[in-house]
Design a protein around this motif. Structure first.
Motif, PDB file in Angstrom:
ATOM      1  N   VAL A   5      -8.155 -12.186   5.607  1.00 16.32           N
ATOM      2  CA  VAL A   5      -6.727 -12.168   5.292  1.00 16.32           C
ATOM      3  C   VAL A   5      -6.337 -10.815   4.707  1.00 16.32           C
ATOM      4  CG1 VAL A   5      -4.976 -13.130   3.762  1.00 16.32           C
ATOM      5  CG2 VAL A   5      -6.524 -14.640   4.987  1.00 16.32           C
ATOM      6  N   LEU A   6      -7.179 -10.308   3.830  1.00 19.37           N
ATOM      7  CA  LEU A   6      -6.887  -9.016   3.209  1.00 19.37           C
ATOM      8  C   LEU A   6      -6.859  -7.902   4.259  1.00 19.37           C
ATOM      9  CD1 LEU A   6      -6.442  -7.748   0.453  1.00 19.37           C
ATOM     10  CD2 LEU A   6      -8.871  -7.230   0.367  1.00 19.37           C
ATOM     11  N   PHE A   7      -7.819  -7.965   5.170  1.00 17.13           N
ATOM     12  CA  PHE A   7      -7.911  -6.957   6.229  1.00 17.13           C
ATOM     13  C   PHE A   7      -6.659  -6.990   7.109  1.00 17.13           C
ATOM     14  CE2 PHE A   7      -9.756  -6.121  10.612  1.00 17.13           C
ATOM     15  CZ  PHE A   7      -9.677  -4.749  10.486  1.00 17.13           C
ATOM     16  N   ILE A   8      -6.247  -8.206   7.502  1.00 16.60           N
ATOM     17  CA  ILE A   8      -5.059  -8.328   8.348  1.00 16.60           C
ATOM     18  C   ILE A   8      -3.832  -7.803   7.605  1.00 16.60           C
ATOM     19  CG2 ILE A   8      -3.519  -9.987   9.468  1.00 16.60           C
ATOM     20  CD1 ILE A   8      -5.939 -11.719  10.029  1.00 16.60           C
ATOM     21  N   PHE A   9      -3.703  -8.237   6.358  1.00 14.59           N
ATOM     22  CA  PHE A   9      -2.551  -7.855   5.553  1.00 14.59           C
ATOM     23  C   PHE A   9      -2.464  -6.330   5.426  1.00 14.59           C
ATOM     24  CE2 PHE A   9      -0.948  -6.944   1.218  1.00 14.59           C
ATOM     25  CZ  PHE A   9       0.339  -7.422   1.376  1.00 14.59           C
ATOM     26  N   LYS A  10      -3.613  -5.717   5.067  1.00 14.97           N
ATOM     27  CA  LYS A  10      -3.601  -4.266   4.850  1.00 14.97           C
ATOM     28  C   LYS A  10      -3.308  -3.511   6.134  1.00 14.97           C
ATOM     29  CE  LYS A  10      -6.953  -2.527   2.242  1.00 14.97           C
ATOM     30  NZ  LYS A  10      -8.273  -2.433   1.577  1.00 14.97           N
ATOM     31  N   SER A  11      -3.915  -3.946   7.242  1.00 15.83           N
ATOM     32  CA  SER A  11      -3.722  -3.217   8.499  1.00 15.83           C
ATOM     33  C   SER A  11      -2.271  -3.302   8.953  1.00 15.83           C
ATOM     34  CB  SER A  11      -4.631  -3.781   9.584  1.00 15.83           C
ATOM     35  OG  SER A  11      -5.935  -3.838   9.134  1.00 15.83           O
ATOM     36  N   VAL A  12      -1.711  -4.518   8.881  1.00  9.81           N
ATOM     37  CA  VAL A  12      -0.338  -4.676   9.364  1.00  9.81           C
ATOM     38  C   VAL A  12       0.634  -3.897   8.483  1.00  9.81           C
ATOM     39  CG1 VAL A  12       1.504  -6.350   9.783  1.00  9.81           C
ATOM     40  CG2 VAL A  12      -0.809  -6.848  10.516  1.00  9.81           C
ATOM     41  N   ILE A  13       0.413  -3.948   7.171  1.00  5.33           N
ATOM     42  CA  ILE A  13       1.268  -3.178   6.252  1.00  5.33           C
ATOM     43  C   ILE A  13       1.201  -1.685   6.581  1.00  5.33           C
ATOM     44  CG2 ILE A  13       1.453  -2.373   3.861  1.00  5.33           C
ATOM     45  CD1 ILE A  13       2.623  -5.016   4.066  1.00  5.33           C
ATOM     46  N   ALA A  14      -0.041  -1.205   6.782  1.00 10.23           N
ATOM     47  CA  ALA A  14      -0.198   0.225   7.075  1.00 10.23           C
ATOM     48  C   ALA A  14       0.500   0.585   8.381  1.00 10.23           C
ATOM     49  CB  ALA A  14      -1.680   0.582   7.157  1.00 10.23           C
ATOM     50  N   ALA A  15       0.378  -0.302   9.392  1.00  6.58           N
ATOM     51  CA  ALA A  15       0.988  -0.006  10.685  1.00  6.58           C
ATOM     52  C   ALA A  15       2.512   0.016  10.571  1.00  6.58           C
ATOM     53  CB  ALA A  15       0.544  -1.050  11.704  1.00  6.58           C
ATOM     54  N   LEU A  16       3.072  -0.960   9.836  1.00  4.01           N
ATOM     55  CA  LEU A  16       4.528  -0.999   9.710  1.00  4.01           C
ATOM     56  C   LEU A  16       5.037   0.193   8.903  1.00  4.01           C
ATOM     57  CD1 LEU A  16       5.153  -4.822   9.217  1.00  4.01           C
ATOM     58  CD2 LEU A  16       5.518  -3.434  11.257  1.00  4.01           C
ATOM     59  N   LEU A  17       4.248   0.581   7.895  1.00  2.00           N
ATOM     60  CA  LEU A  17       4.612   1.762   7.113  1.00  2.00           C
ATOM     61  C   LEU A  17       4.644   3.001   8.011  1.00  2.00           C
ATOM     62  CD1 LEU A  17       5.086   2.949   4.255  1.00  2.00           C
ATOM     63  CD2 LEU A  17       2.628   3.345   4.134  1.00  2.00           C
ATOM     64  N   ALA A  18       3.618   3.105   8.859  1.00  2.00           N
ATOM     65  CA  ALA A  18       3.559   4.254   9.773  1.00  2.00           C
ATOM     66  C   ALA A  18       4.743   4.241  10.730  1.00  2.00           C
ATOM     67  CB  ALA A  18       2.246   4.228  10.557  1.00  2.00           C
ATOM     68  N   LEU A  19       5.079   3.032  11.226  1.00  2.00           N
ATOM     69  CA  LEU A  19       6.204   2.921  12.156  1.00  2.00           C
ATOM     70  C   LEU A  19       7.504   3.340  11.469  1.00  2.00           C
ATOM     71  CD1 LEU A  19       7.436   1.988  14.818  1.00  2.00           C
ATOM     72  CD2 LEU A  19       7.547  -0.313  13.900  1.00  2.00           C
ATOM     73  N   TRP A  20       7.697   2.842  10.263  1.00  2.00           N
ATOM     74  CA  TRP A  20       8.939   3.124   9.539  1.00  2.00           C
ATOM     75  C   TRP A  20       9.065   4.625   9.268  1.00  2.00           C
ATOM     76  CZ3 TRP A  20       9.934   4.403   4.156  1.00  2.00           C
ATOM     77  CH2 TRP A  20      11.291   4.333   3.839  1.00  2.00           C
ATOM     78  N   LEU A  21       7.986   5.218   8.785  1.00  2.00           N
ATOM     79  CA  LEU A  21       8.038   6.645   8.464  1.00  2.00           C
ATOM     80  C   LEU A  21       8.283   7.475   9.716  1.00  2.00           C
ATOM     81  CD1 LEU A  21       5.262   7.141   5.774  1.00  2.00           C
ATOM     82  CD2 LEU A  21       7.724   7.416   5.516  1.00  2.00           C
ATOM     83  N   SER A  22       7.613   7.123  10.827  1.00  2.00           N
ATOM     84  CA  SER A  22       7.804   7.982  11.997  1.00  2.00           C
ATOM     85  C   SER A  22       9.188   7.789  12.600  1.00  2.00           C
ATOM     86  CB  SER A  22       6.700   7.790  13.032  1.00  2.00           C
ATOM     87  OG  SER A  22       6.270   6.482  13.076  1.00  2.00           O
ATOM     88  N   LEU A  23       9.765   6.576  12.438  1.00  2.00           N
ATOM     89  CA  LEU A  23      11.158   6.419  12.875  1.00  2.00           C
ATOM     90  C   LEU A  23      12.095   7.235  11.984  1.00  2.00           C
ATOM     91  CD1 LEU A  23      11.326   2.614  13.748  1.00  2.00           C
ATOM     92  CD2 LEU A  23      11.471   4.538  15.323  1.00  2.00           C
ATOM     93  N   ARG A  24      11.805   7.214  10.676  1.00  2.00           N
ATOM     94  CA  ARG A  24      12.621   8.000   9.740  1.00  2.00           C
ATOM     95  C   ARG A  24      12.554   9.488  10.068  1.00  2.00           C
ATOM     96  NH1 ARG A  24      15.296   6.228   4.932  1.00  2.00           N
ATOM     97  NH2 ARG A  24      15.670   8.456   4.806  1.00  2.00           N
ATOM     98  N   PHE A  25      11.326   9.959  10.356  1.00  2.63           N
ATOM     99  CA  PHE A  25      11.144  11.377  10.634  1.00  2.63           C
ATOM    100  C   PHE A  25      11.616  11.754  12.033  1.00  2.63           C
ATOM    101  CE2 PHE A  25       7.306  11.481   7.547  1.00  2.63           C
ATOM    102  CZ  PHE A  25       8.177  11.504   6.482  1.00  2.63           C
ATOM    103  N   GLY A  26      11.904  10.717  12.848  1.00  3.82           N
ATOM    104  CA  GLY A  26      12.352  10.999  14.210  1.00  3.82           C
ATOM    105  C   GLY A  26      11.277  11.598  15.095  1.00  3.82           C
TER     106      GLY A  26
END
Lengths: 703, 66
Positions: free
Chosen positions: A25-46
């Protein structure tokens, strides 16, 4: 308020889930959080393709922080080098696509050869530099304009993904590897000490000893990979890096002598009289008594050094009644070997205890020895070059296919065949992971279509996008958390993100998804095909290659430069043995080859010892010539195994021993001379065992 | 400092270079702290690492975008 709620959720989870499930559960949680964070930042940065950042997160995703950081660091390095290579190639020969593509194929071949040669994390950097060069270079082969911005955006996307993955894995409930490393070093020493003390007293039977030896050998490899990952995770490990290498090297050396001891004891047990084995057990008893109470920590080990020093100084040579020695010359020779071996074991134990004890403090001290030869898990050059050639040919063929047909998805197709070839270049059975990747890709095309057609149209902002994507991502990471489905999960996530995650200007087009998916799957299959067509990677040819590499190690022991030679040969042979162990072939075949490797290792140790003695002591200079002739005989015996060659080598050893003991070569006798004679005895004993297995001429029908 | 570096006619964002330099510097500082045995006195080493990196990169970035 929310913190309290979170804590309550955590407490409930702790109660409901077993420890393994909690990890997942921890692994899934951390990976998905990291992926969404990466998605959000790269959308922000364009950034051009936010999917690349997400893919990067999933590729480096591992439960342990150290593994994430190690993979991330090498991925970053590989990406930078790959981009640079692509740009250099484009600048120099970008105007002629055929020329450019052939140079690119050569570069990829080189990278694949590197990936096959280095079997640790470095392999990953090689794969990435080949792959990135393709990714940036292929689209630019037709029109050169976009290459530089594309390379830049690729670097930014990958670095962003790496940053997010590392930060999340380090900051949110980090799973450290250092405790595992510490436990391994402590447990390994304890196991060795207890086992060795039993073997010294003859309390362990042959099967149990073999099992112990196999386990301890495996731990050498495990420690090496743990150390390589913990290096990135923990600065204290980094500071102790040299010492950790030293501990592992000393442990290997000690284990080899231990193996020699076991074999000698067995030989003496078979002897017609039991005086020999009794003398051996008596001589080694002080060491057995010392090992009965092994040190549990590095601090304890440091405390025991003085005790062991005294014991080693007082070790006595084996003695055999004069009448027995006269009646059984063979036994007398084995006993002489035994004296030297016990002394050597004592010294190696001491050496290991010193380096183990030195792990206590992080600072440098004056008595730090110079860094030993590095233990790098290597494949041999021959294998690496054949693998490089295979990748080169398959890249060339798929590029020609692309240029001839003008398929718009050609770059993707070539790229994916390259990925397969590079990633699984050195795998013992590449079909299995490739099959998993293909399965993952197929699932991703199906689910990707569903997601893109029915769900994506409803997304309005990042939050809804995240809600839509999360179930798919959770599914993928969940698949990854099963070792046997790891490939399927990774394949699914990588291609799902590539297919579905929208660019800043989203354009959902089902046909494009199908086209892209087709190029991925076909590219994979082409890459997979190249494994079975060019230079087949079957278990038999693999075992043959490993056998040849093992034999080469004896050659290196005979003629390599003496500096750090023991550690180098030790590491190489043990690495080769571990490669034998993961080959899919019948266990008795593997066992025979592994035993062969251990015998060879013993011979190599004796050779290096003899060479060192002659090299370091000027009074033994007169032996240089005869030792060189002897080594030539052994090398000959390795290169062209035959009964005659083996007899010649054994005769050469005998005659040199005779010359040394009769005093015709060196006058007067010195302790070093006795050591040299003992080393030659040991070499002879090892060679006799090797010839039992392999150095007989191959039967005619084998050809 | 200029926002983009001119590399043989290609414009290269300064921030990317600074990112790499900041990463390398914080890696070196990290090792130096460990050698002084300072990590024995810390509660959460990764957080310190991240903070050092953020500080270095932030200061460097301010030189460019101010």
């Amino acid at each position: 308020m929310s913190a309290v709620a979170l804590k309550r959720v955590g407490a409930v989870l702790q109660e409901v889930l077993p420890p393994k499930g909690r990890q997942t559960v921890l692994f899934i949680f951390k990976s998905v959080i990291a992926a969404l964070l990466a998605l959000w930042l790269s959308l922000r940065f364009g950034l051009d393709r936010p999917s690349t950042s997400m893919v990067t997160v999933f590729i480096v995703a591992q439960p342990q922080s150290g593994l994430v950081l190690a993979k991330a660091a090498y991925r970053a390095l590989g990406t930078l080098i790959g981009c640079a290579a692509a740009l250099v190639l484009l600048w120099t020969c970008g105007s002629v696509p055929e020329l450019f593509l052939s140079f690119l194929a050569v570069w990829i071949g080189l990278c694949a050869a590197g990936a096959a040669r280095f079997r640790d994390f470095k392999a990953y950097a090689f794969v990435l530099s080949g792959y990135t060069a393709c990714l940036v270079g292929l689209p630019a082969a037709i029109t050169t304009d976009g290459a530089f911005p594309m390379a830049l955006s690729r670097v930014s996307e990958v670095l962003l993904g790496i940053f997010c993955a590392s930060v999340v894995s380090e900051l949110i409930a980090p799973q450290k590897m250092v405790p595992m490393l510490v436990a391994l070093i402590r447990g390994r020493y304890r196991d060795f000490a207890e086992g060795a003390s039993k073997v010294f007293r003859g309390e362990l039977d042959e099967a149990a000893t073999a099992a112990l030896h196999k386990r301890l050998s495996g731990e050498i490899m495990r420690m090496e990979s743990l150390r390589a990952a913990a290096y990135f995770e923990d600065a204290e490990t980094r500071v102790r890096n040299v010492r950790l290498r030293q501990v592992n090297g000393d442990f290997m050396t000690m284990l080899t002598s231990f193996h020699a001891f076991e074999r000698l004891a067995r030989r003496l047990e078979r002897a017609p009289v039991n005086d020999g084995i009794r003398a051996l057990r008596l001589a080694v008893e002080p060491l057995a008594a010392f090992l009965e109470k092994p040190a549990g920590t590095a601090a304890e080990a440091a405390g025991q050094i003085a005790v062991l020093e005294r014991i080693v100084k007082e070790l006595e040579p084996l003695s055999l009644p004069g009448s027995v020695a006269a009646a059984y010359p063979e036994l007398a020779r084995d006993v002489a070997t035994g004296s030297a071996l016990v002394q050597q074991l004592g010294e190696e134990l001491l050496q290991h205890l010193r380096s183990y004890g030195a792990l206590v403090d992080a600072g440098w001290t004056a008595d730090d020895r110079p860094s030993p030869a590095r233990f790098v898990p290597h494949a041999d050059m021959r294998t690496a070059i054949t693998i490089g050639m295979r990748v080169l040919i398959s890249t060339a063929i798929s590029s020609i296919f692309w240029l001839e047909t003008g398929w718009p998805q050609g770059p993707g197709f070539v790229l994916n065949s390259v990925v397969v070839c590079c990633l699984f270049a050195a795998a013992p059975r590449p079909e299995a992971p490739i099959g998993q990747m293909v399965q993952g890709a197929i699932i991703s095309v199906i689910l990707g279509l569903i997601c893109a057609m029915f769900l994506l149209p409803y997304t309005t902002d990042f939050l809804t996008l995240a809600v839509v994507l999360t179930p798919f991502l959770v599914l993928g990471v969940w698949l990854m958390s099963f070792p046997q489905l790891f490939g399927v999960g990774t394949g699914f996530l990588v291609f799902f993100c590539t297919l579905v995650v929208p660019a800043p200007k989203p354009q959902v087009d089902p046909t494009a998804i199908i086209e892209l998916g087709l190029s991925i799957v076909v590219g994979f299959m082409t890459g997979g095909l190249s494994f079975s067509v060019f230079v087949p990677a079957g278990p038999d040819s693999r075992l043959r290659r490993l056998h040849a590499s093992l034999r080469d190690q004896l050659d290196i022991a005979c003629h390599g430069s003496l500096k750090g030679l023991v550690h180098r040969v030790d590491g190489q042979v043990r690495d080769l043995i571990s490669q034998v162990a993961i080959t899919p072939a019948p266990p008795e075949k593997l066992g025979a080859l592994q035993d062969y490797g251990l015998d060879l290792l013993e011979a190599a140790h004796a050779i290096v010892q003899a060479r060192q003695l002659v090299d370091e002591h000027p009074e033994l200079q007169s032996c240089v010539r005869s030792l060189r002739d002897l080594l030539d005989c052994i090398v000959e015996c390795c290169r062209r195994p035959s009964t005659a060659a083996r007899e010649r080598a054994l005769a050469a050893i005998e005659s040199m021993i005779a010359a040394l003991t009769s005093g015709t070569l060196v006058q007067p006798p010195t302790p070093e001379l006795n050591e040299l004679v003992a080393a030659l005895h040991r070499l002879r004993a090892a060679l006799v065992d090797i010839t039992d297995f392999y150095l007989t001429p191959e039967p005619a029908h084998a050809a | 400092m200029p926002r983009e570096l001119d590399l043989a006619g290609l414009m290269f964002p300064t921030l990317l270079v600074l990112l790499l330099i900041a990463g390398i510097c914080s890696w070196l500082i990290d090792g130096w702290l460990a050698r002084l045995n300072l990590y024995r006195w810390l509660w959460f080493a990764p957080l310190l690492r991240l903070s050092i990196f953020a500080l270095l990169f932030g200061v460097a970035g301010l030189q460019v975008y101010r």
